[in-house]
Motif scaffolding. Structure first.
Motif, short mmCIF file in Angstrom:
data_model
loop_
_atom_site.label_atom_id
_atom_site.label_comp_id
_atom_site.label_asym_id
_atom_site.label_seq_id
_atom_site.Cartn_x
_atom_site.Cartn_y
_atom_site.Cartn_z
N THR A 1 93.94 25.30 36.16
CA THR A 1 94.07 24.09 35.37
C THR A 1 95.51 23.60 35.31
O THR A 1 96.44 24.30 35.71
N GLU A 2 95.64 22.39 34.79
CA GLU A 2 96.97 21.81 34.62
C GLU A 2 97.52 22.10 33.24
O GLU A 2 98.60 21.63 32.88
N ARG A 3 96.82 22.86 32.42
CA ARG A 3 97.26 23.12 31.06
C ARG A 3 98.16 24.36 30.99
O ARG A 3 97.89 25.39 31.60
N ASN A 4 99.22 24.24 30.22
CA ASN A 4 100.07 25.37 29.93
C ASN A 4 99.28 26.35 29.06
O ASN A 4 98.61 25.96 28.11
N THR B 1 90.44 26.11 29.04
CA THR B 1 90.13 24.67 29.05
C THR B 1 89.21 24.26 27.92
O THR B 1 88.71 23.14 27.91
N ASN C 1 98.90 14.89 23.07
CA ASN C 1 98.28 15.65 24.15
C ASN C 1 99.27 15.82 25.29
O ASN C 1 99.70 14.83 25.89
N PRO C 2 99.68 17.05 25.62
CA PRO C 2 100.63 17.26 26.70
C PRO C 2 100.06 16.86 28.07
O PRO C 2 100.81 16.58 29.00
N ASN C 3 98.74 16.85 28.19
CA ASN C 3 98.09 16.51 29.46
C ASN C 3 97.00 15.48 29.23
O ASN C 3 95.81 15.77 29.37
N ASN D 1 90.82 13.06 25.73
CA ASN D 1 92.09 12.63 26.30
C ASN D 1 93.14 12.36 25.24
O ASN D 1 94.32 12.25 25.53
N ASP E 1 99.85 26.15 25.38
CA ASP E 1 99.17 24.98 24.80
C ASP E 1 97.68 25.25 24.64
O ASP E 1 97.08 24.92 23.61
N PHE F 1 93.35 14.77 31.27
CA PHE F 1 93.28 16.11 31.87
C PHE F 1 92.05 16.24 32.77
O PHE F 1 90.96 15.81 32.43
N GLY G 1 91.69 20.53 37.68
CA GLY G 1 92.59 21.17 38.61
C GLY G 1 91.88 21.67 39.86
O GLY G 1 90.67 21.58 40.01
#
Length: 424
Positions: A345-348, A246, A326-328, A308, A351, A331, A334
């Motif tokens: 987290t919600e991040r791949n 993160t 930004n993919p998320n 963001n 990524d 953010f 999570g």
């Protein structure tokens, strides 16, 4: 008075001798390098860390309650000398001083063999445990670092991890969560940083520092950064294992506007006002250029907005740095709802491995710095908020390299007093 003209206003000077009757002072004959201070608010005591010493002082008049010598043993000193370090360097410089409940967590350089102890706050000779200071405290007294303890017992430290200081990291240890760090020997994550400060804010831990800018193509340039990590990050699995998933960082802008802006690129000190979500920062020019300093103020929401937004990404070492969506966006950190070993987290993870530098620059509250002064290098800032009859006054105290303290007053984010008072 407008901040643009504040530096040209005559500043009344108050000599130290004039205010001496109202000053309290503490001195210890053998102690130097009083580099760390913290408070015990329950006992109304000040804890001070100096080279080879810890002190407890009455907050009201700085009278001595307890002095504890904490030096290096002879074997550690000899080992330090054998590595080419001087007698001055081979001492125990206190670099971490944190209050947690009834205990004081403190770390020292210990002749380039950093060490940490957990002590009883009301009796500093009472040591509960002693652990390695590696990744918690710098080896060298010359290296900047910052650290904080969360309410749940995690220690977050930003420091050099090795003897030569070539492996800087933001590192989490202690507590119940697994140890995590920034990617090792990866200049895109951290590039010769000088760490300034850290704060525990909501779901995140924030770090402020200056570093060599990897995204700047024209020679060596220092940029100031705000970075953050999620406090419930448990690292990746196979990818980014034992590493933050993160971590994000963004550039802080403090500049004098114009056709060609004049940039104060090097962050020296910060002060956080949690009740107003404002972060005051001292910025200076490079040490090899003409001396100049400024104070810029940032809203936490502006920092969040930058995090963001799009990332700045370089496909390979020869390609340009370009914005990447930004993919998320928006953010958050999570929740732990998929089991202990699922990423929180919600991040791949792919990524997270390559997207951490933000494209947008964090802009200050006002386009013109709150305070500017040429031929000066400010080193520290402290801010007090005082309620007036109709408004809040922000009283800034700025330490300079000329053995002086400047005092300035701001209200409602506009200048109401354009003077600075030197307390020499």
């Amino acid at each position: 008075c407008h901040p643009e003209t504040s530096a040209n206003i005559a500043k009344p000077v108050v000599l130290n001798s004039k205010i001496a009757p109202w000053l309290y002072m503490f001195r210890s004959e053998d102690a130097v390098d009083f580099s760390q201070l913290t408070f015990d608010p329950r006992q109304k005591e000040l804890i001070a860390g100096a080279r080879n010493y810890l002190f407890r002082l009455q907050l009201e008049d700085l009278s001595l309650i307890q002095a504890v010598e904490w030096g290096c043993d002879e074997a550690t000193k000899r080992s330090c000398y054998s590595k080419g370090k001087s007698k001055e360097e081979c001492q125990n410089y206190i670099r971490v001083l944190l209050v947690g409940g009834n205990h004081l967590f403190t770390c020292g350089t210990n002749a380039f063999t950093p060490i940490c102890t957990n002590r009883t706050l009301s009796n500093l000779t009472e040591i509960h445990d002693q652990i390695s200071g590696m990744a918690r405290c710098p080896y060298s007294p010359q290296h900047n670092s910052t650290a904080l303890l969360t309410s749940s017992g995690e220690l977050y430290a930003a420091t050099a991890m090795d003897f030569p200081g070539r492996d800087p990291a933001i590192y989490r240890s202690l507590g119940a969560l697994p140890p995590l760090r920034t990617a090792q020997y990866n200049s895109k994550w951290l590039n010769e940083p000088n760490f300034v400060s850290s704060y525990d804010i909501g779901n995140f831990t924030y770090f402020f520092f200056r570093e060599n800018a990897v995204e700047h193509d024209c020679g060596k340039t220092v940029f100031s950064r705000a970075a953050r990590v999620c406090k419930n990050d448990i690292g990746g699995k196979f990818v980014l294992e034992d590493t933050w998933t993160t971590f994000m960082k963004a550039r802080l802008n403090c500049s004098r506007p114009g056709e060609i802006p004049f940039y104060y690129n090097e962050l020296q000190s910060t002060f956080f006002l949690p009740e107003l979500d404002l972060i005051y920062g001292i910025f200076t020019t490079n040490v090899n250029s003409i001396a100049a300093s400024a104070v810029c103020v940032f809203n936490l929401s502006a920092i969040t907005q930058a995090f963001n937004g799009p990332f700045k990404y370089q496909e390979n070492s020869r390609s340009a740095w370009l914005p990447y969506p930004n993919p998320n966006p928006n953010f958050q950190c999570g929740t732990m709802d998929q089991g202990l070993y699922a990423n929180l987290t919600e991040r791949n993870l792919q990524d997270a491995q390559k997207f951490f530098l933000m494209h947008e620059v964090v802009q200050p509250v006002t386009p013109i710095p709150y305070f500017m002064e040429d031929n000066s290098r400010f080193s520290h800032v402290v801010v007090d908020v005082v309620q007036g009859k109709d408004m809040l006054f922000h009283i800034m105290y700025l330490a300079t390299g000329k053995s002086a303290v400047l005092q300035s007053v701001v209200t409602d984010h506009e200048w109401v007093l354009g003077y600075a008072q030197h307390l020499k």
